[in-house]
Design a protein around this motif. Structure first.
Motif, PDB file in Angstrom:
ATOM      1  N   THR A  24      -6.243  48.651  70.063  1.00  0.00           N
ATOM      2  CA  THR A  24      -5.309  49.767  70.037  1.00  0.00           C
ATOM      3  C   THR A  24      -4.813  50.036  68.619  1.00  0.00           C
ATOM      4  O   THR A  24      -4.744  51.186  68.181  1.00  0.00           O
ATOM      5  N   LEU A  25      -4.478  48.984  67.902  1.00  0.00           N
ATOM      6  CA  LEU A  25      -4.028  49.161  66.521  1.00  0.00           C
ATOM      7  C   LEU A  25      -5.160  49.677  65.639  1.00  0.00           C
ATOM      8  O   LEU A  25      -4.946  50.506  64.762  1.00  0.00           O
ATOM      9  N   LYS A  26      -6.385  49.194  65.876  1.00  0.00           N
ATOM     10  CA  LYS A  26      -7.528  49.689  65.116  1.00  0.00           C
ATOM     11  C   LYS A  26      -7.726  51.172  65.379  1.00  0.00           C
ATOM     12  O   LYS A  26      -7.991  51.952  64.458  1.00  0.00           O
ATOM     13  N   ALA A  27      -7.623  51.560  66.634  1.00  0.00           N
ATOM     14  CA  ALA A  27      -7.815  52.967  66.985  1.00  0.00           C
ATOM     15  C   ALA A  27      -6.752  53.834  66.309  1.00  0.00           C
ATOM     16  O   ALA A  27      -7.064  54.913  65.790  1.00  0.00           O
ATOM     17  N   ALA A  28      -5.511  53.372  66.279  1.00  0.00           N
ATOM     18  CA  ALA A  28      -4.452  54.141  65.630  1.00  0.00           C
ATOM     19  C   ALA A  28      -4.711  54.281  64.132  1.00  0.00           C
ATOM     20  O   ALA A  28      -4.565  55.366  63.556  1.00  0.00           O
ATOM     21  N   SER A  29      -5.114  53.209  63.493  1.00  0.00           N
ATOM     22  CA  SER A  29      -5.420  53.251  62.065  1.00  0.00           C
ATOM     23  C   SER A  29      -6.613  54.162  61.795  1.00  0.00           C
ATOM     24  O   SER A  29      -6.611  54.968  60.860  1.00  0.00           O
ATOM     25  N   PHE A  30      -7.648  54.051  62.618  1.00  0.00           N
ATOM     26  CA  PHE A  30      -8.847  54.878  62.482  1.00  0.00           C
ATOM     27  C   PHE A  30      -8.475  56.353  62.635  1.00  0.00           C
ATOM     28  O   PHE A  30      -8.938  57.210  61.870  1.00  0.00           O
ATOM     29  N   ALA A  31      -7.611  56.656  63.598  1.00  0.00           N
ATOM     30  CA  ALA A  31      -7.181  58.042  63.822  1.00  0.00           C
ATOM     31  C   ALA A  31      -6.394  58.565  62.628  1.00  0.00           C
ATOM     32  O   ALA A  31      -6.566  59.721  62.218  1.00  0.00           O
ATOM     33  N   LEU A  32      -5.537  57.746  62.055  1.00  0.00           N
ATOM     34  CA  LEU A  32      -4.748  58.174  60.908  1.00  0.00           C
ATOM     35  C   LEU A  32      -5.639  58.534  59.725  1.00  0.00           C
ATOM     36  O   LEU A  32      -5.404  59.534  59.050  1.00  0.00           O
ATOM     37  N   VAL A  33      -6.671  57.742  59.477  1.00  0.00           N
ATOM     38  CA  VAL A  33      -7.628  58.059  58.412  1.00  0.00           C
ATOM     39  C   VAL A  33      -8.276  59.410  58.700  1.00  0.00           C
ATOM     40  O   VAL A  33      -8.419  60.255  57.809  1.00  0.00           O
ATOM     41  N   GLY A  34      -8.653  59.659  59.937  1.00  0.00           N
ATOM     42  CA  GLY A  34      -9.262  60.930  60.313  1.00  0.00           C
ATOM     43  C   GLY A  34      -8.323  62.111  60.153  1.00  0.00           C
ATOM     44  O   GLY A  34      -8.729  63.197  59.731  1.00  0.00           O
ATOM     45  N   VAL A  59     -17.094  64.970  51.756  1.00  0.00           N
ATOM     46  CA  VAL A  59     -16.140  64.336  50.848  1.00  0.00           C
ATOM     47  C   VAL A  59     -15.474  63.132  51.515  1.00  0.00           C
ATOM     48  O   VAL A  59     -15.279  62.086  50.896  1.00  0.00           O
ATOM     49  N   ALA A  60     -15.140  63.266  52.789  1.00  0.00           N
ATOM     50  CA  ALA A  60     -14.339  62.253  53.468  1.00  0.00           C
ATOM     51  C   ALA A  60     -15.113  61.019  53.912  1.00  0.00           C
ATOM     52  O   ALA A  60     -14.508  59.957  54.060  1.00  0.00           O
ATOM     53  N   VAL A  61     -16.404  61.108  54.113  1.00  0.00           N
ATOM     54  CA  VAL A  61     -17.127  59.972  54.683  1.00  0.00           C
ATOM     55  C   VAL A  61     -17.036  58.737  53.783  1.00  0.00           C
ATOM     56  O   VAL A  61     -16.838  57.621  54.271  1.00  0.00           O
ATOM     57  N   SER A  62     -17.138  58.933  52.487  1.00  0.00           N
ATOM     58  CA  SER A  62     -17.048  57.779  51.581  1.00  0.00           C
ATOM     59  C   SER A  62     -15.642  57.197  51.562  1.00  0.00           C
ATOM     60  O   SER A  62     -15.466  55.973  51.623  1.00  0.00           O
ATOM     61  N   LEU A  67     -11.603  53.092  53.274  1.00  0.00           N
ATOM     62  CA  LEU A  67     -10.331  52.830  53.945  1.00  0.00           C
ATOM     63  C   LEU A  67     -10.513  51.993  55.206  1.00  0.00           C
ATOM     64  O   LEU A  67      -9.749  51.055  55.453  1.00  0.00           O
ATOM     65  N   ASN A  68     -11.513  52.329  56.013  1.00  0.00           N
ATOM     66  CA  ASN A  68     -11.738  51.560  57.234  1.00  0.00           C
ATOM     67  C   ASN A  68     -12.222  50.149  56.930  1.00  0.00           C
ATOM     68  O   ASN A  68     -11.872  49.204  57.634  1.00  0.00           O
ATOM     69  N   CYS A  69     -12.990  49.993  55.868  1.00  0.00           N
ATOM     70  CA  CYS A  69     -13.457  48.662  55.474  1.00  0.00           C
ATOM     71  C   CYS A  69     -12.297  47.786  55.003  1.00  0.00           C
ATOM     72  O   CYS A  69     -12.216  46.617  55.347  1.00  0.00           O
ATOM     73  N   TYR A  70     -11.403  48.366  54.225  1.00  0.00           N
ATOM     74  CA  TYR A  70     -10.296  47.605  53.654  1.00  0.00           C
ATOM     75  C   TYR A  70      -9.067  47.510  54.546  1.00  0.00           C
ATOM     76  O   TYR A  70      -8.251  46.604  54.371  1.00  0.00           O
ATOM     77  N   ILE A  71      -8.905  48.446  55.500  1.00  0.00           N
ATOM     78  CA  ILE A  71      -7.690  48.453  56.313  1.00  0.00           C
ATOM     79  C   ILE A  71      -8.012  48.204  57.787  1.00  0.00           C
ATOM     80  O   ILE A  71      -7.686  47.162  58.341  1.00  0.00           O
ATOM     81  N   THR A  72      -8.647  49.177  58.421  1.00  0.00           N
ATOM     82  CA  THR A  72      -8.834  49.134  59.873  1.00  0.00           C
ATOM     83  C   THR A  72      -9.701  47.962  60.315  1.00  0.00           C
ATOM     84  O   THR A  72      -9.369  47.261  61.262  1.00  0.00           O
ATOM     85  N   PHE A  73     -10.822  47.776  59.646  1.00  0.00           N
ATOM     86  CA  PHE A  73     -11.769  46.730  60.035  1.00  0.00           C
ATOM     87  C   PHE A  73     -11.874  45.649  58.964  1.00  0.00           C
ATOM     88  O   PHE A  73     -12.943  45.095  58.724  1.00  0.00           O
ATOM     89  N   LEU A  81     -17.591  45.881  50.672  1.00  0.00           N
ATOM     90  CA  LEU A  81     -18.362  47.114  50.815  1.00  0.00           C
ATOM     91  C   LEU A  81     -19.839  46.749  50.748  1.00  0.00           C
ATOM     92  O   LEU A  81     -20.261  46.053  49.830  1.00  0.00           O
ATOM     93  N   ARG A  82     -20.601  47.198  51.736  1.00  0.00           N
ATOM     94  CA  ARG A  82     -22.031  46.881  51.801  1.00  0.00           C
ATOM     95  C   ARG A  82     -22.817  48.168  52.014  1.00  0.00           C
ATOM     96  O   ARG A  82     -22.432  49.013  52.811  1.00  0.00           O
TER      97      ARG A  82
END
Length: 148
Positions: A24-34, A59-62, A67-73, A81-82
């Motif tokens: 749930t927290l991951k989903a909220a963080s992922f949504a905020l980035v979006g 522009v946003a995908v990178s 953000l998702n690598c360092y925060i959400t996941f 970063l890989r």
């Protein structure tokens, strides 16, 4: 200064849940980035709808990957970063972009564009989060156990 016992317990529970990366927290963080990406592409740049879709995504995908690598996941990625994970993230982004655009173009026939955009966000969120959670940033715990 110490927090009162009930607040201290609540704070520790929230910290533990965040650390354990509850879905749930991951989903909220992922949504905020979006949401940040959507605001930049459509509302700030004020481009035509389809052009805003394409530019915002490119522009946003990178930024979203970082953000998702360092925060959400962070727990799953080890904040590393890989290129392979980035490629998978781009592929999941393409799938989400297709879902988003299809829903947007269909929904705009029946509802105002801002409402259609909300429907599109919901549809692409389901696609993007599922692919990110289960494919791109899947937990490495199983891999560690199998090599021990």
């Amino acid at each position: 200064m110490r927090l009162p016992a009930p607040l201290d317990r609540l704070q520790r529970r929230l910290a533990r849940a965040w650390h354990e990366r509850a879905v749930t927290l991951k989903a909220a963080s992922f949504a905020l980035v979006g949401v940040v990406n959507t605001v930049v592409g459509y509302y700030l740049l004020k481009l035509p709808l389809l052009a805003a879709q394409v530019l915002a995504w490119v522009v946003a995908v990178s930024g979203s990957y970082v953000l998702n690598c360092y925060i959400t996941f962070a727990a799953e990625s080890g904040r590393q970063l890989r290129w392979r994970a980035y490629g998978a993230f781009v592929a999941s982004g393409i799938a989400g972009f297709i879902a988003n655009t299809a829903v947007l173009l269909l929904a705009r026939l029946w509802v105002p564009i801002p409402v259609a955009k909300l429907f599109a966000i919901a549809g692409s969120f389901a696609v993007n989060f599922s692919l990110s959670h289960f494919v791109v940033f899947r937990s490495r715990a199983g891999a560690k156990r199998s090599t021990e």
